[in-house]
Scaffold this active site. Structure first.
Site, mmCIF file in Angstrom:
data_model
loop_
_atom_site.group_PDB
_atom_site.id
_atom_site.type_symbol
_atom_site.label_atom_id
_atom_site.label_comp_id
_atom_site.label_asym_id
_atom_site.label_seq_id
_atom_site.Cartn_x
_atom_site.Cartn_y
_atom_site.Cartn_z
ATOM 1 C CG ASP A 1 8.913 10.635 -5.960
ATOM 2 O OD1 ASP A 1 8.246 10.090 -5.046
ATOM 3 O OD2 ASP A 1 8.623 11.759 -6.419
ATOM 4 C CG ASP B 1 -9.416 -12.559 0.879
ATOM 5 O OD1 ASP B 1 -10.444 -13.144 1.301
ATOM 6 O OD2 ASP B 1 -8.603 -13.099 0.103
ATOM 7 C CG HIS C 1 -0.926 5.498 -0.450
ATOM 8 N ND1 HIS C 1 -1.510 6.066 0.649
ATOM 9 C CD2 HIS C 1 -1.844 4.653 -0.961
ATOM 10 C CE1 HIS C 1 -2.733 5.585 0.803
ATOM 11 N NE2 HIS C 1 -2.959 4.723 -0.149
ATOM 12 C CG ASP C 2 6.713 6.702 -3.342
ATOM 13 O OD1 ASP C 2 6.697 7.944 -3.183
ATOM 14 O OD2 ASP C 2 7.702 6.098 -3.779
ATOM 15 C CG HIS D 1 -7.937 -3.640 -1.482
ATOM 16 N ND1 HIS D 1 -8.935 -2.695 -1.628
ATOM 17 C CD2 HIS D 1 -6.789 -2.936 -1.282
ATOM 18 C CE1 HIS D 1 -8.402 -1.485 -1.533
ATOM 19 N NE2 HIS D 1 -7.097 -1.604 -1.332
ATOM 20 C CB THR D 2 -6.135 -10.667 -2.479
ATOM 21 O OG1 THR D 2 -6.220 -12.025 -2.049
ATOM 22 C CG2 THR D 2 -4.687 -10.369 -2.851
ATOM 23 C CG ASN E 1 0.028 9.322 4.004
ATOM 24 O OD1 ASN E 1 -0.481 8.687 3.102
ATOM 25 N ND2 ASN E 1 1.087 10.070 3.871
ATOM 26 C CD GLU F 1 4.096 12.254 -1.627
ATOM 27 O OE1 GLU F 1 4.101 11.025 -1.580
ATOM 28 O OE2 GLU F 1 4.661 12.902 -2.516
ATOM 29 N N GLY G 1 4.764 10.090 -8.705
ATOM 30 C CA GLY G 1 5.652 9.055 -9.211
ATOM 31 C C GLY G 1 6.359 8.271 -8.116
ATOM 32 N NE ARG H 1 -3.796 2.238 2.251
ATOM 33 C CZ ARG H 1 -3.918 3.061 3.284
ATOM 34 N NH1 ARG H 1 -3.281 2.831 4.415
ATOM 35 N NH2 ARG H 1 -4.687 4.128 3.180
ATOM 36 C CB THR I 1 -7.352 -16.732 1.479
ATOM 37 O OG1 THR I 1 -7.697 -15.875 0.360
ATOM 38 C CG2 THR I 1 -8.032 -18.069 1.276
ATOM 39 C CB VAL J 1 1.388 11.178 -4.299
ATOM 40 C CG1 VAL J 1 1.538 12.666 -3.997
ATOM 41 C CG2 VAL J 1 0.051 10.661 -3.780
HETATM 42 C C1 HEM Z 1 -9.001 1.434 -6.166
HETATM 43 C C2 HEM Z 1 -8.941 2.312 -5.243
HETATM 44 C C3 HEM Z 1 -8.405 2.056 -3.871
HETATM 45 C C4 HEM Z 1 -8.956 2.520 -2.723
HETATM 46 C C5 HEM Z 1 -10.187 3.383 -2.581
HETATM 47 C C6 HEM Z 1 -8.151 2.019 -1.641
HETATM 48 C C7 HEM Z 1 -8.374 2.294 -0.303
HETATM 49 C C8 HEM Z 1 -7.809 1.601 0.729
HETATM 50 C C9 HEM Z 1 -8.152 1.773 2.116
HETATM 51 C C10 HEM Z 1 -9.151 2.770 2.664
HETATM 52 C C11 HEM Z 1 -7.433 0.876 2.829
HETATM 53 C C12 HEM Z 1 -7.472 0.673 4.329
HETATM 54 C C13 HEM Z 1 -6.409 1.488 4.998
HETATM 55 C C14 HEM Z 1 -6.501 1.333 6.482
HETATM 56 O O1 HEM Z 1 -7.570 1.494 7.040
HETATM 57 O O2 HEM Z 1 -5.454 1.074 7.092
HETATM 58 C C15 HEM Z 1 -6.615 0.148 1.900
HETATM 59 C C16 HEM Z 1 -5.749 -0.846 2.250
HETATM 60 C C17 HEM Z 1 -4.876 -1.418 1.373
HETATM 61 N N1 HEM Z 1 -4.696 -1.059 0.057
HETATM 62 FE FE1 HEM Z 1 -5.935 0.054 -1.054
HETATM 63 N N2 HEM Z 1 -7.134 1.259 -2.140
HETATM 64 C C18 HEM Z 1 -7.238 1.269 -3.502
HETATM 65 C C19 HEM Z 1 -6.358 0.664 -4.380
HETATM 66 C C20 HEM Z 1 -5.227 -0.011 -3.998
HETATM 67 C C21 HEM Z 1 -4.167 -0.420 -4.889
HETATM 68 C C22 HEM Z 1 -4.124 -0.142 -6.384
HETATM 69 C C23 HEM Z 1 -3.242 -1.071 -4.132
HETATM 70 C C24 HEM Z 1 -1.927 -1.686 -4.532
HETATM 71 C C25 HEM Z 1 -1.567 -2.025 -5.726
HETATM 72 C C26 HEM Z 1 -3.753 -1.098 -2.779
HETATM 73 C C27 HEM Z 1 -3.153 -1.736 -1.721
HETATM 74 C C28 HEM Z 1 -3.689 -1.823 -0.457
HETATM 75 C C29 HEM Z 1 -3.212 -2.741 0.554
HETATM 76 C C30 HEM Z 1 -2.139 -3.811 0.372
HETATM 77 C C31 HEM Z 1 -3.949 -2.482 1.709
HETATM 78 C C32 HEM Z 1 -3.789 -3.149 3.081
HETATM 79 C C33 HEM Z 1 -2.803 -2.346 3.890
HETATM 80 C C34 HEM Z 1 -2.436 -2.955 5.209
HETATM 81 O O3 HEM Z 1 -2.870 -4.047 5.568
HETATM 82 O O4 HEM Z 1 -1.664 -2.313 5.942
HETATM 83 N N3 HEM Z 1 -4.937 -0.422 -2.738
HETATM 84 N N4 HEM Z 1 -6.859 0.614 0.633
HETATM 85 C C1 LIG Z 2 -2.474 13.687 9.815
HETATM 86 C C2 LIG Z 2 -2.090 12.324 10.244
HETATM 87 O O1 LIG Z 2 -2.868 11.606 10.810
HETATM 88 N N1 LIG Z 2 -0.852 11.954 9.927
HETATM 89 C C3 LIG Z 2 -0.297 10.654 10.248
HETATM 90 C C4 LIG Z 2 0.364 10.057 9.014
HETATM 91 O O2 LIG Z 2 1.029 8.861 9.340
HETATM 92 C C5 LIG Z 2 1.991 8.945 10.367
HETATM 93 C C6 LIG Z 2 2.580 7.573 10.601
HETATM 94 O O3 LIG Z 2 3.226 7.124 9.479
HETATM 95 C C7 LIG Z 2 1.372 9.455 11.664
HETATM 96 O O4 LIG Z 2 2.367 9.616 12.651
HETATM 97 C C8 LIG Z 2 0.687 10.764 11.410
HETATM 98 O O5 LIG Z 2 0.020 11.199 12.572
#
Ligand code: HEM
Ligand SMILES: CC(=O)N[C@H]1CO[C@H](CO)[C@@H](O)[C@@H]1O
Ligand SMILES: *[C@@H]1O[C@H](CO)[C@@H](O)[C@H](O)[C@H]1NC(C)=O
Ligand SMILES: *[C@@H]1O[C@H](CO)[C@@H](O)[C@H](O)[C@H]1NC(C)=O
Length: 341
Positions: A85, A260, A77-78, A205-206, A105, A99, A83, A73, A263, A81
């Protein structure tokens, strides 16, 4: 006469040659920086770079199994936003809100940052000042996807690290779970990704977790129909289980549930199979099943894991070179969380 003609032809062709060269030079400057990356970038300067990243990443993932999803994830995000980098790795200081501290974040987990820092530390011992943080993050992400059972794909190298990182550049570049299908499609299209690539990438999101607040509106008081009213596109059993799991989420912001539920720790196509049964967690997940533009790809990937792995791998290769910086567009950071100067 003939020699006069020849001279003219000659001078014409050298003018033409000059013009062609000028165009070629202009094109090489205009060419996407991604074209300058190569898998052998560190072959002479740090031949064990990829191996070192793999070693560090493997032990970190074994010790902290949430690392992989967190890193994947973080990489998304990197790259989305400005590229790929490593701008997301920069820490906020008194002069700059970086960022990673944009509101979205909030939940970027520490493990993803930590694994990059650990790998970079080893690399600085082996070959100081050579391997960029953005290359480390790209390699770590690929290794972790593979460790979870996902596809292997080649990672081109030679990214430079960003010279800037600003929290206020984040909004609008990253999709929120409450986006419409059209908004989601246009966010990805703006970065050059097709609808099919968007669906394949969403398959990330698997694995991993989401915090309750990201889907609370789907399970509590949906459309103001009462506290236990849930989104009708969600499987009732899942809704009930989530209502219980998240009951205390307003007091405890750390509560998170599997993306998911079938699994959770395995990189597979279960995410897509889940959507057919209303087992998508985020609204932006379930919407892929209901929108006619995305649904055919959900069905394809649910039925064919090979197709998902192939398409995910190609889309990750594309994501991994999105907006990369080369040459003087960036630097090789000594520490991943701060600029060199
Ligand atoms: C399509 C639009 C997408 C939306 C709206 C979205 C949004 C989110 C949100 C809200 C979370 C939960 C974050 C949290 O509560 O900690 C999440 C988790 C995650 N996202 Fe996405 N995401 C999207 C696409 C992607 C893409 C393209 C990737 C990677 C190629 C990705 C990878 C992940 C991963 C791996 C997690 C789990 C993170 C963790 O367990 O720490 N997502 N996403
Ligand atoms: C505004 C905000 O909630 N920023 C968070 C972004 O993520 C870092 C951890 O990586 C937090 O420490 C910040 O509070
Ligand atoms: C989605 O949620 C964010 C906050 O999380 C909010 O700023 C935005 O307006 C919402 N968008 C829509 C379309 O509801
Ligand atoms: C699954 O997808 C792969 C790759 O696109 C393809 O070669 C294969 O024929 C598909 N399998 C089935 C059963 O459709």
């Amino acid at each position: 006469m003939a020699s006069h003609l020849q001279r003219r032809v000659h001078s014409f062709s050298s003018a033409l040659l000059a013009a062609v060269l000028a165009v070629a030079v202009a094109l090489s400057f205009a060419a996407p920086s991604a074209a300058k990356l190569t898998p052998k970038y560190y072959q002479k300067t740090c031949p064990r770079a990829a191996e070192i990243v793999t070693q560090v990443v493997t032990s970190k993932q074994i010790a902290n199994p949430t690392t992989a999803a967190g890193t994947l994830r973080l990489f998304f995000h990197d790259c989305f936003v400005g590229g790929c980098d490593a701008s997301v790795l920069i820490s906020t200081n008194a002069f700059n809100r970086a960022e990673r501290d944009a509101d979205i974040n909030l939940s970027l987990p520490g493990d993803g940052f930590d694994v990059v820092v650990r790998a970079k530390t080893q690399l600085e011992i082996e070959c100081p000042g050579i391997v960029s943080c953005s290359d480390v993050l790209a390699l770590a992400t690929r290794d972790l996807v593979t460790m979870l059972g996902g596809p292997f794909y080649p990672v081109l190298l030679g990214r430079k690290d960003a010279l800037a990182s600003k929290a206020d550049t984040v909004e609008g570049n990253l999709p929120r779970p409450n986006v419409t299908a059209s908004q989601m499609i246009s966010i990805f299209a703006a970065k050059g990704f097709t609808v099919q690539e968007m669906v394949a990438l969403s398959g990330a999101h698997t694995v991993g977790f989401s915090h309750c607040k990201e889907f609370a509106h789907r399970i509590y008081n949906h459309n103001n129909r009462g506290q236990n009213a849930f989104d009708p596109s969600m499987n009732p059993k899942l809704a009930e289980a989530l209502q219980k799991a998240c009951a205390n989420y307003l007091k405890d912001e750390t509560i998170a549930t599997f993306n998911d539920i079938m699994t959770p720790g395995k990189f597979d196509n279960m995410y897509f199979k889940n959507l057919a049964r209303g087992l998508g967690l985020l609204a932006s997940d379930q919407i892929l099943m209901s929108d006619p533009r995305t649904r055919p790809f959900v069905e394809l990937y649910a039925a064919n894991n090979t197709a998902f792995f192939n398409d995910f791998a190609r889309a990750m290769e594309k994501l991994s070179v999105h907006g990369v910086k080369t040459g003087r567009e960036g630097e090789v950071r000594r520490r991943c969380d701060t600029f060199n100067n």
